[in-house]
Design an enzyme around this catalytic site. Structure first.
Site, PDB file in Angstrom:
ATOM      1  N   ARG A  99      -1.735   4.019 -13.458  1.00  6.67           N
ATOM      2  CA  ARG A  99      -2.039   4.411 -12.074  1.00  6.67           C
ATOM      3  C   ARG A  99      -1.173   5.625 -11.719  1.00  6.67           C
ATOM      4  O   ARG A  99       0.033   5.604 -11.906  1.00  6.67           O
ATOM      5  CB  ARG A  99      -1.774   3.246 -11.108  1.00  6.67           C
ATOM      6  CG  ARG A  99      -2.713   2.073 -11.324  1.00  6.67           C
ATOM      7  CD  ARG A  99      -2.408   0.912 -10.392  1.00  6.67           C
ATOM      8  NE  ARG A  99      -2.742   1.218  -9.009  1.00  6.67           N
ATOM      9  CZ  ARG A  99      -2.606   0.357  -8.007  1.00  6.67           C
ATOM     10  NH1 ARG A  99      -2.132  -0.867  -8.247  1.00  6.67           N
ATOM     11  NH2 ARG A  99      -2.924   0.685  -6.780  1.00  6.67           N
ATOM     12  N   SER A 146      -2.529   6.833   1.174  1.00 11.68           N
ATOM     13  CA  SER A 146      -1.580   6.878   2.297  1.00 11.68           C
ATOM     14  C   SER A 146      -0.227   6.306   1.898  1.00 11.68           C
ATOM     15  O   SER A 146       0.784   6.568   2.556  1.00 11.68           O
ATOM     16  CB  SER A 146      -2.137   6.101   3.489  1.00 11.68           C
ATOM     17  OG  SER A 146      -2.287   4.726   3.166  1.00 11.68           O
ATOM     18  N   ASP A 292      -9.618  -1.635   1.716  1.00 10.36           N
ATOM     19  CA  ASP A 292      -9.330  -2.917   1.072  1.00 10.36           C
ATOM     20  C   ASP A 292     -10.326  -4.019   1.431  1.00 10.36           C
ATOM     21  O   ASP A 292     -10.342  -5.066   0.787  1.00 10.36           O
ATOM     22  CB  ASP A 292      -7.910  -3.383   1.418  1.00 10.36           C
ATOM     23  CG  ASP A 292      -6.851  -2.664   0.601  1.00 10.36           C
ATOM     24  OD1 ASP A 292      -7.203  -2.032  -0.411  1.00 10.36           O
ATOM     25  OD2 ASP A 292      -5.670  -2.719   0.979  1.00 10.36           O
TER      26      ASP A 292
END
Length: 410
Positions: A99, A146, A292
């Site tokens: 990631r 963010s 999400d």
């Protein structure tokens, strides 16, 4: 652990559930508490992510392993960068090592941080040598996660001259940035957010205070889905929530009106009520401020045989898994007609839902939890069901309470 889910009695639901504190708020406050020891936290999240965060903040080991906890990886990168005299190697699971972290690392290095890569450029593990940072201005793209921006904001007040962040281009996930700023304001730290500029003034110390963490709205989404699929008259009371939430996922209250779910706000709780049938019109919604909950909404739409077009989802590509591709794969197995792009999901009306399909979770807690309410329509298997502990320790117990039978399978 793999589980078979069934609903044996399709009855009207009347239940009360207490949900742990928000993971997003808890992890921000844990960083702030370590920078400002005057803070006491109540209703802290019991999620794996928050447990990893607490361990990372308390250990003296050189290697700090945060497992799958993406929020911890991002927030701790900035935290350790300003811990003068401390040197750590920050690492995580295999997925975490794939990631990206380069955007945040570059911003910190622009400020004067000393960070190097241990293996692949742009990805953990990273070696951080904490030092005093005196630069007070940095630029970062506004359309990135963010969490990169919040990571910088959390350390900003401890920098000698504070921090000004210039956000380049379009800004996404604004509610999560505002959550961070609101928590700073609660601690007495002055901030401003005007157009594409965020400023945080320096603060050496704060007043002693206790901060109570609101329960997690992402966790509430699964109960919204359950009520959407339940009989009219069903209701679930969830604690502890407030109407003026800092969490972007609180938009659930408005979105789930489409599914006939009414949200009644009480004193520190919400009551979810199924008051009418789902609207059959296509659900068109931009979720850039609440990505999400995309998995939950997509599964609810499939279960209710309605089409949806969900956009603003580009950040889902770099979560615990590529959530868009994972949704496409698993919903297709159930009989859905679905397509995805790099930032959107498009689901057509389904005529059938297949039984006893085994849903892969890809080490992603939200895959397991988003598909669980589908048990109100068909028997379904969830593979590696224990992954829910990443954010919701009591999830399967709470599912049993609302009527979903869980049977471990070999």
């Amino acid at each position: 652990m793999d589980v078979l889910l069934k609903v044996l009695n399709d009855k009207i639901i009347k239940e009360e559930i207490i949900i742990s504190g928000s993971k997003s708020e808890s992890n921000r406050l844990l960083i702030l508490q370590n920078l400002f020891p005057e803070v006491t936290i109540e209703n802290l999240s019991d999620s794996d992510d928050s447990v990893h965060m607490q361990h990372a903040l308390s250990t003296n080991n050189e290697t700090v392993d945060i497992g799958h906890a993406g929020t911890a990886m991002r927030f701790l990168t900035s935290y350790f960068a300003v811990k003068e005299g401390r040197e750590v190697v920050l690492t995580g699971s295999e997925r975490m090592q794939n990631r990206p972290i380069e955007i945040l690392v570059n911003a910190l290095k622009d400020l004067g941080a000393e960070i190097t890569y241990e293996d692949k450029i742009g990805y953990p593990p990273i070696r951080i040598k904490g030092r005093k940072i005196t630069t007070s201005r940095v630029a970062i793209n506004g359309n990135v996660s963010s969490q990169y921006i919040s990571s910088l904001l959390l350390i900003a007040a401890k920098l000698k001259s504070g921090l000004e962040i210039e956000l380049i281009g379009k800004i996404t996930s604004v509610p999560y940035i505002n959550m961070t700023l609101s928590l700073l304001n609660q601690l007495g730290i002055e901030t401003s957010f005007q157009e594409n500029s965020i400023k945080v003034l320096p603060k050496k110390s704060i007043e002693k205070q206790t901060v109570v963490v609101e329960s997690d709205w992402s966790s509430a989404s699964y109960f919204y889905s359950i009520i959407a699929l339940a009989k009219i008259g069903s209701e679930i009371k969830l604690s502890a929530y407030k109407k003026d939430s800092l969490q972007g996922d609180s938009c659930l209250a408005e979105i789930y009106q489409h599914f006939g779910v009414e949200t009644v706000f009480g004193d520190n709780f919400i009551n979810l009520k199924k008051v009418k049938d789902t609207q059959k019109e296509v659900l068109e919604i931009n979720l850039q401020n609440a990505p999400d909950i995309a998995q939950t909404i997509a599964v609810t739409c499939f279960a209710e045989s309605i089409a949806c077009n969900l956009t603003g989802l580009h950040t889902l590509k770099i979560k615990e898994t590529d959530r868009l591709e994972a949704l496409k794969e698993e919903l297709t197995k159930l009989g859905a007609t679905i397509s995805v792009t790099n930032e959107s999901l498009h689901l057509e009306v389904s005529s059938e839902i297949k039984e006893n399909v085994a849903i892969k979770t890809y080490n992603d807690h939200r895959m397991a939890m988003a598909f669980a309410p589908l048990a109100f329509r068909t028997s379904i298997k969830i593979l590696n069901a224990e992954v829910v502990s990443k954010s919701f320790q009591s999830f399967w117990k709470d599912m049993q309470q609302v009527g979903i039978q869980t049977q471990e399978i070999k």
